[in-house]
Design a protein around this motif. Structure first.
Motif, PDB file in Angstrom:
ATOM      1  N   THR A 180       0.836  -1.199   0.000  1.00 39.67           N
ATOM      2  CA  THR A 180       0.000   0.000   0.000  1.00 39.67           C
ATOM      3  C   THR A 180       0.872   1.250   0.000  1.00 39.67           C
ATOM      4  OG1 THR A 180      -0.121  -0.062   2.434  1.00 39.67           O
ATOM      5  CG2 THR A 180      -1.891  -1.144   1.197  1.00 39.67           C
ATOM      6  N   ASN A 190       2.553   4.641   0.849  1.00 37.12           N
ATOM      7  CA  ASN A 190       2.856   5.408   2.054  1.00 37.12           C
ATOM      8  C   ASN A 190       2.705   6.895   1.730  1.00 37.12           C
ATOM      9  OD1 ASN A 190       4.010   6.728   4.239  1.00 37.12           O
ATOM     10  ND2 ASN A 190       5.623   5.222   4.514  1.00 37.12           N
ATOM     11  N   VAL A 215      11.635   5.642   5.608  1.00 40.02           N
ATOM     12  CA  VAL A 215      10.415   5.678   4.800  1.00 40.02           C
ATOM     13  C   VAL A 215      10.684   5.225   3.368  1.00 40.02           C
ATOM     14  CG1 VAL A 215       8.676   7.238   3.818  1.00 40.02           C
ATOM     15  CG2 VAL A 215       9.385   7.491   6.208  1.00 40.02           C
ATOM     16  N   TYR A 227       8.142   4.165  -0.417  1.00 40.41           N
ATOM     17  CA  TYR A 227       6.824   4.390  -1.004  1.00 40.41           C
ATOM     18  C   TYR A 227       5.790   3.372  -0.537  1.00 40.41           C
ATOM     19  CZ  TYR A 227       9.162   7.581  -4.235  1.00 40.41           C
ATOM     20  OH  TYR A 227       9.884   8.610  -4.780  1.00 40.41           O
ATOM     21  N   ASN A 245       4.132   1.187   2.561  1.00 44.25           N
ATOM     22  CA  ASN A 245       4.047   1.120   4.024  1.00 44.25           C
ATOM     23  C   ASN A 245       4.736  -0.114   4.580  1.00 44.25           C
ATOM     24  OD1 ASN A 245       2.412   3.458   4.864  1.00 44.25           O
ATOM     25  ND2 ASN A 245       0.797   2.525   3.625  1.00 44.25           N
ATOM     26  N   GLU A 246       4.727  -1.202   3.795  1.00 44.74           N
ATOM     27  CA  GLU A 246       5.197  -2.501   4.281  1.00 44.74           C
ATOM     28  C   GLU A 246       6.704  -2.688   4.125  1.00 44.74           C
ATOM     29  OE1 GLU A 246       1.012  -2.372   3.251  1.00 44.74           O
ATOM     30  OE2 GLU A 246       2.816  -1.986   2.046  1.00 44.74           O
ATOM     31  N   SER A 251      10.674  -1.062   4.488  1.00 46.87           N
ATOM     32  CA  SER A 251      11.472  -0.035   5.175  1.00 46.87           C
ATOM     33  C   SER A 251      12.876   0.041   4.596  1.00 46.87           C
ATOM     34  CB  SER A 251      11.556  -0.351   6.677  1.00 46.87           C
ATOM     35  OG  SER A 251      10.280  -0.345   7.274  1.00 46.87           O
ATOM     36  N   ARG A 291      -0.355  10.798  11.626  1.00 45.96           N
ATOM     37  CA  ARG A 291       0.935  10.495  10.998  1.00 45.96           C
ATOM     38  C   ARG A 291       1.938  11.629  11.210  1.00 45.96           C
ATOM     39  NH1 ARG A 291       1.695   6.460   7.087  1.00 45.96           N
ATOM     40  NH2 ARG A 291      -0.108   5.129   6.699  1.00 45.96           N
TER      41      ARG A 291
END
Length: 551
Positions: free
Chosen positions: A141, A143, A160, A162, A164-165, A167, A367
């Protein structure tokens, strides 16, 4: 390199490859790149190590493989603290079903990772990891913080990405998988307080000389030519002149900039005066920006794509087979004073952290608060935050070269960097320490150049040039065609560029129906600003399409 390990012992494995499926890395130093396996361990190494001889002498080992095995059995963390260069080392302890991913201390060789309750996957390529994870049926998904970072700053920060899952492994960290993922922290340099300017100059010079010597010797030992990225500024000039000082006189230099810019004139004059071959790659009119896909594929959207176009164009015009390590001045100005502030109180640090968060324009208050809390608690000061975070962008700019050659900057040599960022901020402001070291330790040639725009000068002149004239030009939107990257001039003078980018963005927006009105509105808002901002927006819109976030 890509690897994966499962928590289920029946499926436990680590899959390692020196070259990823998208061939995103070229092997230039074969002794530093290998896979080894015995009954107890599996080891894979990618990149280059500068201080191999020191490591072998210190450990009494006959090869890097044996040295790594020795550290794996005693102190894994010492690998990151002892090895210098740009590398990732993966160690699988097969009997205990433990995997360790250790890259260089500053994350010059990037590592991206995914974790769930069932598996841990990593890669030196963000897009490769994303593709592998999606192929395993895992949904990624978008980010929104990453999108805003790229839209507002043209680069990414912290861990961070692009997705979310997924890193990013930050400097001073390494990974350990043992029935779950642990992000291991390495102590960061402690601030130095009682140090004189002369002490700082002597120590900086000792470390810089060692870094240059290791870089140049690495090429010489492997039979590669000495190649320098040379502009008109202090950073690349310092590296080039130090190479001359060490006796490496036949250097090949290249510059990419607008024709007739100061960067071209100064670099050509320096190369000519030292009898060095020089190649100039013109980026006139900015038409290279129309070749977006090739450049974002190469740098994976980790920085705005227009920032890497000059290097990309130069690479395409050259036979790079005899390039090993390309010497650059990356990070010099940033480490030595350009990005730090004289902050003496908690209130001043708090204000700068808040300004950074506000500039990202993150609409989700939760956030926003989480990001601010994370950065404030992770760093001792705002200066430490910017010093470590600028690294990511600084290293991502030349990432497009990784399928052609390696790059190295003495300013990013671990020992130099750690010492430089630990020095008091007031000593480094407006490059005063940098200029004092430069004048004292760099060979006499070109300490001061008469070329306006790229010169070493007095503290007052530097302040007037950098803080007064530059701010005035920015406020009045004055950009000379002879700037290194005259984005505004290109936009105003090149109708082909305007029409091409507008058409590209319109096609992107039409395809992004599934991203939500807020993000679409941000894309349109940023695109309307200036040419540099258009490159920010076009980077984000391409990534959204490439990752399948719009569907």
């Amino acid at each position: 390199m890509f690897g994966i390990m499962y928590a289920d012992s029946k499926k436990a494995k680590t899959g390692l490859n020196l070259e990823s499926d998208n061939k995103a890395h070229v092997v230039k130093f074969s002794d530093d790149n290998f896979i080894f396996e015995d009954d107890d361990y599996k080891i894979a190494v990618e990149g280059y190590v500068l201080n191999s001889d020191e490591i072998l002498l210190e450990t009494g080992c006959s090869s890097l493989k044996n040295a790594i095995l020795n550290f794996a059995k005693t102190n894994d963390q010492k690998i990151a603290q002892t090895f210098k260069g740009s590398f990732v080392i993966v160690i699988e302890d097969k009997k205990n079903q433990v995997a360790k991913v250790i890259n260089d201390l500053l994350s010059k060789k990037p590592v991206y990772f995914y974790q769930s309750g069932e598996c841990f996957a990593f890669s030196t390529s963000f897009l490769e990891l994303a593709d592998q994870v999606k192929a395993d049926g895992i949904k990624l998904t978008l980010n929104p913080i990453a999108s805003q970072m790229m839209l507002r700053k043209g680069e990414l920060y912290e861990d961070v990405t692009y997705a979310n899952e997924i890193s990013y492994l930050m400097p001073f960290q390494w990974l350990k998988w043992e029935n779950g993922l642990f992000i291991m922290e390495i102590p960061r340099p402690e601030p130095l307080i009682n140090v004189s300017q002369q002490e700082a100059i002597s120590e900086l010079d000792r470390r810089f000389e060692k870094a240059c010597r290791l870089q140049y010797q690495k090429n010489a030992s492997a039979g590669y030519k000495q190649v320098n990225s040379l502009s008109g500024g202090m950073d690349s000039r310092a590296v080039f002149l130090y190479g001359q000082k060490l006796g490496y006189q036949h250097q090949f230099c290249f510059t990419y900039a607008e024709s007739c810019s100061m960067d071209q004139k100064i670099a050509q004059r320096i190369a000519r005066d030292f009898g060095c071959e020089h190649v100039f790659h013109a980026i006139d009119q900015g038409n290279f920006m129309l070749n977006r896909e090739a450049m974002i594929q190469a740098n994976e959207g980790q920085v705005y794509y227009a920032a890497t176009t000059g290097l990309w164009g130069f690479i395409q015009s050259q036979d790079t087979s005899n390039f090993g390590l390309v010497h650059t001045g990356s990070g010099g100005g940033e480490i030595m004073g350009d990005i730090i502030f004289d902050l003496r109180t908690d209130e001043e640090n708090e204000s700068h952290f808040q300004q950074f968060i506000d500039a990202l324009n993150i609409s989700d208050q939760v956030r926003r608060d989480e990001l601010k809390h994370t950065v404030k608690n992770r760093y001792r000061s705002y200066n430490e935050f910017v010093s470590l975070n600028f690294l990511r962008a600084c290293l991502d700019f030349p990432r497009i070269s990784q399928n052609y050659f390696e790059v190295a900057s003495p300013f990013l040599y671990e020992d130099f960097f750690c010492y430089a960022i630990s020095l008091p901020a007031d000593m480094k402001l407006i490059r005063q320490l940098y200029r004092a070291w430069y004048n004292q330790c760099i060979p006499n040639n070109y300490k001061t150049t008469k070329f306006w725009g790229k010169m070493d000068c007095s503290k007052l002149a530097y302040f007037i040039k950098k803080d007064v004239i530059m701010n005035l030009k920015n406020r009045l939107h004055i950009k000379s065609k002879y700037d290194m990257n005259p984005f505004n001039y290109w936009w105003k003078s090149n109708p082909e560029l305007r029409q091409g980018l507008d058409r590209m963005f319109a096609e992107d927006i039409e395809c992004l129906s599934g991203i939500g009105e807020k993000l679409k509105g941000s894309l349109v808002e940023v695109y309307k600003k200036n040419l540099k901002s258009k490159a920010y927006a076009l980077t984000v819109s391409w990534i959204i399409k490439r990752m399948g976030f719009a569907s």
